[in-house]
Scaffold this motif. Sequence first.
Motif, PDB file in Angstrom:
ATOM      1  N   SER A  27      48.363  42.563  33.258  1.00 54.99           N
ATOM      2  CA  SER A  27      48.000  42.063  31.873  1.00 54.99           C
ATOM      3  C   SER A  27      48.927  41.140  31.547  1.00 54.99           C
ATOM      4  O   SER A  27      48.228  39.983  30.891  1.00 54.99           O
ATOM      5  N   ASP A  28      50.100  41.049  31.847  1.00 54.15           N
ATOM      6  CA  ASP A  28      51.123  39.838  31.476  1.00 54.15           C
ATOM      7  C   ASP A  28      50.892  38.518  32.578  1.00 54.15           C
ATOM      8  O   ASP A  28      51.417  37.523  32.268  1.00 54.15           O
ATOM      9  N   GLN A  70      39.944  46.656  29.815  1.00 53.71           N
ATOM     10  CA  GLN A  70      39.602  45.013  29.860  1.00 53.71           C
ATOM     11  C   GLN A  70      39.544  44.597  31.463  1.00 53.71           C
ATOM     12  O   GLN A  70      39.077  43.515  31.729  1.00 53.71           O
ATOM     13  N   HIS A  71      40.253  45.350  32.294  1.00 57.55           N
ATOM     14  CA  HIS A  71      40.261  44.732  33.596  1.00 57.55           C
ATOM     15  C   HIS A  71      39.237  44.902  34.463  1.00 57.55           C
ATOM     16  O   HIS A  71      38.538  45.870  34.241  1.00 57.55           O
ATOM     17  N   HIS A 129      42.556  40.623  36.010  1.00 57.81           N
ATOM     18  CA  HIS A 129      42.270  40.497  34.643  1.00 57.81           C
ATOM     19  C   HIS A 129      41.237  39.454  34.302  1.00 57.81           C
ATOM     20  O   HIS A 129      41.078  38.587  35.386  1.00 57.81           O
ATOM     21  N   ALA A 178      44.006  50.102  31.368  1.00 58.06           N
ATOM     22  CA  ALA A 178      43.560  49.115  30.586  1.00 58.06           C
ATOM     23  C   ALA A 178      42.073  48.850  30.755  1.00 58.06           C
ATOM     24  O   ALA A 178      41.549  48.467  31.881  1.00 58.06           O
ATOM     25  N   ASP A 189      49.568  48.225  35.532  1.00 53.51           N
ATOM     26  CA  ASP A 189      48.697  47.759  34.378  1.00 53.51           C
ATOM     27  C   ASP A 189      49.447  46.769  33.474  1.00 53.51           C
ATOM     28  O   ASP A 189      48.837  45.671  33.291  1.00 53.51           O
ATOM     29  N   ARG A 190      50.597  46.740  33.409  1.00 55.25           N
ATOM     30  CA  ARG A 190      51.294  45.849  32.475  1.00 55.25           C
ATOM     31  C   ARG A 190      51.435  44.582  33.076  1.00 55.25           C
ATOM     32  O   ARG A 190      51.365  43.382  32.667  1.00 55.25           O
TER      33      ARG A 190
END
Length: 301
Positions: A139-140, A156-157, A275, A154, A135-136
């Motif tokens: 996102s990053d 938003q993905h 993302h 998350a 997940d991280r």
Amino acid sequence: MDLNLLPVFLAAYEERSLSRAAVRLAMTQSATSHALSRLRHLFKDELFIRHSRGMTPTATADLIYPPLRAAMNGVREVITESVAFDPATSTRRFAVSIPHPLGPRIALRLSERLLSLAPSLRVDFDTLTRPTDLDRRLSDGTCDLALDWLLPTAAQHHHEVLFEDVLHLMTRRDHALQGQTVTAARLRDARFVSIKARRRDGQQTEAGRMWSEFPWSITLEVSELFEVLMVLAESDLVGFVPSSLVRLAEKSFDLQILPVPFLKPLSMPIYSVWHPRRNNDSAHRFLRHQLVQVLQTVADE
């Protein structure tokens, strides 16, 4: 700060070698080494510890890398949206995570396909079955695309279903249950091998929820699905195997599906996940399309 130093840091971190970073940047080793010296002075840290096999990043370098890579990706995306993507000449670099057990085979086939279509485009693969920080990384920006049966927490993905895996009970071909009518009572008496849950947040697939509703007798838990195949081949344990691995299980491990008339098929959708900032990235769309094409060939192997 001289922003020209940032690509040097990223190349050194990703290549873990001064010579490979220099080749990637089309710089001399001396110039690359000088740039790293300036970065060490800037961050007041060694950043990389050199040894006989290359370089190991320090804790500071590990902290710096994700936001810098995300920032550089943002710059690349702006350029990509304004300049047409050309697979034949693109030098983009992607990180793809494939926790699915066929990850190594998919990675090989995708690499082979890209070699002819986009020879300078590079993809770094992570095929760890039980990633803990996916997940991280999505996102990053340290992971560009994932192929997984669990959706990120998350919301938003973005994701889409690539194919449906179905879980089958399998045993050794000469297992005592083979050739019998399998009842619920016989399954309760059977001993099972199971893969450990990947998450602690309670998220489960439909197959996982159905698994938890039956009082299976778990004798052994393992971390990898290929370990399940090995255990089944060398014991009287019973276990679930996804349909995408059934052919391999039959051919290489001499396993056989155990028909269970009363058990509803355990469906397990496999998703591609990314993302939303990648949506307008034509290179990313190209990569997702190639992945879909590869999956069709892998399914036939």
